[in-house]
Design a protein around this motif. Structure first.
Motif, PDB file in Angstrom:
ATOM      1  N   GLU A  33       0.852  -1.188   0.000  1.00 60.34           N
ATOM      2  CA  GLU A  33       0.000   0.000   0.000  1.00 60.34           C
ATOM      3  C   GLU A  33       0.889   1.240   0.000  1.00 60.34           C
ATOM      4  O   GLU A  33       1.870   1.299   0.748  1.00 60.34           O
ATOM      5  CB  GLU A  33      -0.875  -0.019   1.250  1.00 60.34           C
ATOM      6  CG  GLU A  33      -1.789   1.170   1.403  1.00 60.34           C
ATOM      7  CD  GLU A  33      -2.579   1.095   2.710  1.00 60.34           C
ATOM      8  OE1 GLU A  33      -2.416   2.014   3.547  1.00 60.34           O
ATOM      9  OE2 GLU A  33      -3.340   0.129   2.884  1.00 60.34           O
ATOM     10  N   VAL A  34       0.548   2.219  -0.855  1.00 53.75           N
ATOM     11  CA  VAL A  34       1.287   3.480  -0.931  1.00 53.75           C
ATOM     12  C   VAL A  34       0.297   4.638  -1.067  1.00 53.75           C
ATOM     13  O   VAL A  34      -0.891   4.433  -1.316  1.00 53.75           O
ATOM     14  CB  VAL A  34       2.281   3.508  -2.126  1.00 53.75           C
ATOM     15  CG1 VAL A  34       3.359   2.455  -1.964  1.00 53.75           C
ATOM     16  CG2 VAL A  34       1.563   3.356  -3.444  1.00 53.75           C
ATOM     17  N   GLU A  35       0.823   5.832  -0.939  1.00 51.40           N
ATOM     18  CA  GLU A  35       0.013   7.013  -1.229  1.00 51.40           C
ATOM     19  C   GLU A  35      -0.241   7.050  -2.731  1.00 51.40           C
ATOM     20  O   GLU A  35       0.668   6.763  -3.516  1.00 51.40           O
ATOM     21  CB  GLU A  35       0.734   8.289  -0.784  1.00 51.40           C
ATOM     22  CG  GLU A  35       0.799   8.445   0.720  1.00 51.40           C
ATOM     23  CD  GLU A  35      -0.579   8.524   1.365  1.00 51.40           C
ATOM     24  OE1 GLU A  35      -1.438   9.285   0.869  1.00 51.40           O
ATOM     25  OE2 GLU A  35      -0.796   7.805   2.359  1.00 51.40           O
ATOM     26  N   PRO A  36      -1.439   7.384  -3.148  1.00 49.33           N
ATOM     27  CA  PRO A  36      -1.760   7.392  -4.578  1.00 49.33           C
ATOM     28  C   PRO A  36      -0.822   8.257  -5.418  1.00 49.33           C
ATOM     29  O   PRO A  36      -0.398   9.329  -4.991  1.00 49.33           O
ATOM     30  CB  PRO A  36      -3.189   7.959  -4.611  1.00 49.33           C
ATOM     31  CG  PRO A  36      -3.752   7.582  -3.281  1.00 49.33           C
ATOM     32  CD  PRO A  36      -2.588   7.714  -2.319  1.00 49.33           C
ATOM     33  N   ARG A  37      -0.485   7.724  -6.580  1.00 46.89           N
ATOM     34  CA  ARG A  37       0.321   8.406  -7.592  1.00 46.89           C
ATOM     35  C   ARG A  37       1.737   8.725  -7.110  1.00 46.89           C
ATOM     36  O   ARG A  37       2.383   9.630  -7.627  1.00 46.89           O
ATOM     37  CB  ARG A  37      -0.384   9.673  -8.097  1.00 46.89           C
ATOM     38  CG  ARG A  37      -1.721   9.363  -8.750  1.00 46.89           C
ATOM     39  CD  ARG A  37      -2.566  10.583  -9.032  1.00 46.89           C
ATOM     40  NE  ARG A  37      -2.813  11.446  -7.881  1.00 46.89           N
ATOM     41  CZ  ARG A  37      -3.687  11.208  -6.899  1.00 46.89           C
ATOM     42  NH1 ARG A  37      -4.403  10.113  -6.900  1.00 46.89           N
ATOM     43  NH2 ARG A  37      -3.840  12.052  -5.885  1.00 46.89           N
ATOM     44  N   SER A  38       2.240   7.973  -6.124  1.00 45.24           N
ATOM     45  CA  SER A  38       3.588   8.248  -5.620  1.00 45.24           C
ATOM     46  C   SER A  38       4.347   6.966  -5.285  1.00 45.24           C
ATOM     47  O   SER A  38       5.054   6.905  -4.298  1.00 45.24           O
ATOM     48  CB  SER A  38       3.515   9.154  -4.390  1.00 45.24           C
ATOM     49  OG  SER A  38       2.801   8.507  -3.343  1.00 45.24           O
ATOM     50  N   CYS A  39       4.221   5.958  -6.136  1.00 43.01           N
ATOM     51  CA  CYS A  39       4.886   4.681  -5.888  1.00 43.01           C
ATOM     52  C   CYS A  39       6.401   4.860  -6.049  1.00 43.01           C
ATOM     53  O   CYS A  39       6.865   5.268  -7.120  1.00 43.01           O
ATOM     54  CB  CYS A  39       4.348   3.610  -6.831  1.00 43.01           C
ATOM     55  SG  CYS A  39       4.851   1.959  -6.356  1.00 43.01           S
ATOM     56  N   PRO A  40       7.168   4.565  -5.011  1.00 44.54           N
ATOM     57  CA  PRO A  40       8.624   4.763  -5.069  1.00 44.54           C
ATOM     58  C   PRO A  40       9.283   3.953  -6.179  1.00 44.54           C
ATOM     59  O   PRO A  40       8.944   2.797  -6.410  1.00 44.54           O
ATOM     60  CB  PRO A  40       9.101   4.266  -3.697  1.00 44.54           C
ATOM     61  CG  PRO A  40       7.897   4.282  -2.823  1.00 44.54           C
ATOM     62  CD  PRO A  40       6.725   4.032  -3.723  1.00 44.54           C
ATOM     63  N   GLY A  41      10.210   4.591  -6.881  1.00 46.72           N
ATOM     64  CA  GLY A  41      10.975   3.915  -7.912  1.00 46.72           C
ATOM     65  C   GLY A  41      10.373   3.991  -9.304  1.00 46.72           C
ATOM     66  O   GLY A  41      10.965   3.502 -10.262  1.00 46.72           O
TER      67      GLY A  41
END
Length: 149
Positions: free
Chosen positions: A69-77
């Motif tokens: 789970e991540v913050e929307p539109r900010s997936c690391p990498g």
């Protein structure tokens, strides 16, 4: 373009979900995509956004869930490209969380495969289960072409 939801209070004071969007967030794996997309190709990562959180699938070496789970539109990498509204659902956040946890049991990190079981296969499966719609074909086109006889 985030997933929007509206909630209402029921008689016992608990929130019940009225409706929320199911959104596909697409990312470039490489800046070369800016040139490849003109030819109908690209290497993409995708995540499903529901109730203000984004869920994706990735590889690791353990027989445990690779869903994260991540913050929307900010997936690391990855480099955010676009968002596509796939549909709407009426599922409370707690029920959706249980749904994702159950689905995650089918997506262990050590079963990730770039061609046959990747992040785009995960988002397509979740989209189908929630909305009855597949993600756009271009998102996972390269994997399908490699699998073709």
């Amino acid at each position: 373009m985030g997933a929007e939801s509206s909630t209402a209070m029921n008689s016992d004071g608990n929130n019940k979900n009225v409706e929320t969007q199911v959104v596909l967030n697409v990312y470039d794996l490489t800046p070369i995509n800016n040139y490849m997309v003109w030819f109908g190709f690209g290497i993409f990562h995708s995540g499903i956004e529901v109730h203000g959180k984004e869920y994706g699938f990735g590889a690791h070496d353990f027989p445990a869930s690779g869903v994260f789970e991540v913050e929307p539109r900010s997936c690391p990498g990855f480099i955010y490209r676009s968002s596509i509204v796939l549909g709407h659902i009426t599922m409370p956040p707690t029920e959706f969380r249980t749904f994702v946890e159950n689905a995650a049991s089918e997506y262990h990190g050590d079963t990730y495969h770039l061609i046959s079981k990747n992040c785009n296969h995960f988002t397509d499966d979740i989209s189908w289960r929630l909305t009855g719609k597949h993600i756009p074909g271009w998102v996972n086109r390269l994997a399908r072409l490699v699998m073709a006889p």
